[in-house]
Design an enzyme around this catalytic site. Sequence first.
Site, short mmCIF file in Angstrom:
data_model
loop_
_atom_site.label_atom_id
_atom_site.label_comp_id
_atom_site.label_asym_id
_atom_site.label_seq_id
_atom_site.Cartn_x
_atom_site.Cartn_y
_atom_site.Cartn_z
N GLY A 121 -6.16 0.05 -2.38
CA GLY A 121 -6.60 1.87 -2.52
C GLY A 121 -5.66 1.91 -3.75
N ARG A 124 -2.52 3.07 -8.12
CA ARG A 124 -1.83 3.49 -9.87
C ARG A 124 -3.04 4.23 -10.96
NH1 ARG A 124 -0.26 -1.51 -13.93
NH2 ARG A 124 -2.00 -3.22 -13.43
N GLY A 157 3.43 3.29 -9.51
CA GLY A 157 2.40 4.07 -9.79
C GLY A 157 2.55 3.91 -11.60
N ARG A 207 -10.42 5.71 -17.90
CA ARG A 207 -10.97 5.48 -17.74
C ARG A 207 -12.52 6.27 -17.70
NH1 ARG A 207 -9.25 -0.21 -14.13
NH2 ARG A 207 -9.20 1.59 -12.46
N ASP A 283 -10.94 -6.41 -4.56
CA ASP A 283 -10.31 -5.36 -4.43
C ASP A 283 -11.24 -4.81 -6.07
OD1 ASP A 283 -8.67 -6.67 -4.61
OD2 ASP A 283 -7.42 -5.18 -5.56
N ASP A 293 -11.27 -3.80 -14.21
CA ASP A 293 -9.81 -3.72 -13.98
C ASP A 293 -9.78 -4.85 -14.59
OD1 ASP A 293 -8.99 -1.93 -12.14
OD2 ASP A 293 -9.62 -3.45 -10.65
#
Length: 527
Positions: A121, A124, A157, A207, A283, A293
């Site tokens: 999930g 952060r 996080g 982002r 992920d 990412d």
Amino acid sequence: MGSLPKESTQDKQAVLPLVPGRFVQLGSRFFTKLMPTPLQAPPKWVAVNKSLAKELGLDDHFFDSKQVLLALAGNGSVDKDSANECDANDEGVNGQTYYGHTPLATVYSGHQFGAWAGQLGDGRAILLGESLDQYGEWQEWQLKGAGKTPYSRFGDGRAVLRSSIREYLCSEAMYALGIPTTRALALVTSEDKVYREEVETAAIVTRVAPSFIRFGHFEHFASLGDTASLKQLADFVLMHYYPECVEQENAYAAMFAEIVKRTAELIAHWQSVGFCHGVMNTDNMSILGLTIDYGPYGFLDAYDAKHICNHSDHQGRYAYQQQPYIGHWNLVRLANCFVPLVSQESLIAILNTYRDSFEQKYLALFRQKIGLQQAHPTDASLIHDMLSTLQPYQVDFSLFFRELAKVKLSSLDENGQVQIPSSLSALFKAHHLGNFQRWFSLYIKRLQQENSDDNRREQAMNRINPIYVLRNYLLQQAIEKAEQGDFSEVNRLQQCMADPFTEKQAFADYAQEPPLWAAEICVSCSS
């Protein structure tokens, strides 16, 4: 584009132009609503992206507001009265701004380094909401590094300044290269401390993307056997991001086929510029075929098909030459999620299109890179042999194609004697070029067969082959300055990478082969 905004004492009521977003429609099984964790020390800008701000329809003074700075630092409130009680121009630590709604973190699962990792999930990352851009398209805004969420597992996080600089700059560098990617609107830091291998400085990247939905979102509900939620998610993605598939005989199959095609073409783009993602876990794979990412990534310096950019990747699973295969492996995992929606026979048939989609895009890109105008059955072997000849000489990948663009058809005379230009041969650092000389002769003959025009070919090649790439040593230099409070190199790199194809004297130092110490830079999953 790279200049920092002047701080303003105006617009105390400024808020981000966001609505809660369509993801909220999915319901609480898909996310947790929560507020970002405010930075304790006063935030400050590291860099802002005025070009993207314009595309998002933001006014020229958007970044001048202290309220915007607080909002993009995670120092927000959904209580307008509470936020207004704080003086946003006060340099104290308690300044807040008004978000207007509660942000959220999404849940997903996934495979990491080939092993099932279970529930993951947004550990952060916090989704602030959505806005319409100037083209009428919805764009999600997400803060990365804004504090702990229910999915942080054992993490805090937070993101550190060095990794945030890397993500901010590479998002925009990839966009300028024409490669599908998430974008970066702003980068904020403060004196808050974050504990990694050593004490570092906190930072937050804003982002932007049409969606941050990943393969892992589908894997999560498939792993739980929650077919109802899985179908709900598929319907959501279909309606909002693949509407052209809705009228197909099997809309889910059509959507999966498009995801396969986008993923294959994305990785072909990566290979063409020598980009290594570093952590191609499921992920970290976008359902829209975006690069997402930016952790331990890297662009090839010396060409090495086996290059591993992530020092945490001890087995070389995500090496440069492995990326096309891992893309397919990840799509197989996604296909398993679609079994309740699409027949296995159809899924297998669609997966079998991956190789053709990749190879077609790969060959098309590399034909452009070496200036070929026409397709020919020998193209694959010509390109393969070219790369094979670069490997033993450790030739700089990016500079090779810029120098190749300068060659003339006259390099091969009427007697079949080939003369490699000195600026090109210098990249090989060898007296005997052997296999490359043989390849070069075949290449010139191919150009002659096409009646290639030297000047037009050079211009065309320079439009696809960047002279500037975001090399790790350039990032390291910018990071070291930034950690001392000097953000000038971050902004200079941002300015340069916004147009990586046009040679400029002001950035001559960025168009050089890397220094020897660059090989010692260690980039890992903590980066």
